[in-house]
Design an enzyme around this catalytic site. Sequence first.
Site, mmCIF file in Angstrom:
data_model
loop_
_atom_site.group_PDB
_atom_site.id
_atom_site.type_symbol
_atom_site.label_atom_id
_atom_site.label_comp_id
_atom_site.label_asym_id
_atom_site.label_seq_id
_atom_site.Cartn_x
_atom_site.Cartn_y
_atom_site.Cartn_z
ATOM 1 N N CYS A 151 0.694 -1.204 -0.132
ATOM 2 C CA CYS A 151 0.002 0.003 0.133
ATOM 3 C C CYS A 151 0.814 1.093 0.015
ATOM 4 O O CYS A 151 0.315 2.284 -0.821
ATOM 5 C CB CYS A 151 -0.821 0.016 1.269
ATOM 6 S SG CYS A 151 -2.129 -1.434 1.292
HETATM 7 C C1 BEZ Z 1 0.465 -4.609 1.911
HETATM 8 O O1 BEZ Z 1 0.242 -3.461 1.591
HETATM 9 O O2 BEZ Z 1 1.421 -4.917 1.669
HETATM 10 C C2 BEZ Z 1 -0.714 -5.541 2.408
HETATM 11 C C3 BEZ Z 1 -1.579 -5.218 3.078
HETATM 12 C C4 BEZ Z 1 -2.687 -6.079 3.689
HETATM 13 C C5 BEZ Z 1 -2.103 -7.460 3.703
HETATM 14 C C6 BEZ Z 1 -1.323 -7.729 3.088
HETATM 15 C C7 BEZ Z 1 -0.294 -6.884 2.338
#
Ligand code: BEZ
Length: 210
Positions: free
Chosen positions: A45
């Site tokens: 994210c």
């Molecule tokens: C991420 O943004 O890396 C992420 C967010 C939630 C679950 C797994 C990965």
Amino acid sequence: MAIRLGDEAPNFQADSTEGRIDFHEFIGDGWCVLFSHPKDFTPVCTTELGYMASIKPEFDKRGVKIIGLSVDPVADHVKWSKDIEETQGTAPNYPLLADPDRKVADLYDMIHPNALDTLTVRSVFVIGPDKKVKLMLTYPASTGRNFDEIVRVIDSLQLTAKHQVATPVNWKDGEDVIIVPALSDEDAKKKFPNGWKTLKPYLRLVPDPR
Ligand code: BEZ
């Protein structure tokens, strides 16, 4: 009921990093990309939101507003924005909606419990000036999206909204387009007086009419 292409994008009011937002007022007369991400302070994210900020001028050029959402509160969004700037070189320069009670996430069916129990998946909604949903994408948490593809799709959506054409596989702005099958050769002659290339009667290529 799930949202489908052509449905009106449901309206909502929610807090954001740029204050309280009424979604339909925010969209105004232009285009909008609403995109959700699962959680603040997570790695994928962080890269997505930083990249989206870096290409915001591409959306501005096309008259498209962008707005992000996660189930975290505004205070977390604000704190996390500093990490995004530090690691990606650009802090979010667009509003991030807070949805701690999952009101918007439920309205837009952004929680897919069999994939990710209580967090929003990576949804993208492209909404037109008529407030209708033009495109939807859903990615899992483990896969960052290709936001250049969203810009490409917007070029196609904006072109095909104005002209009786469709865009072929992997089309990019400026390349030849397809005359829609619903347009007869007789009517096509009026719209495309410089002619077109017929590969099959149903596959007629013409330069970008803009
Ligand atoms: C991420 O943004 O890396 C992420 C967010 C939630 C679950 C797994 C990965």
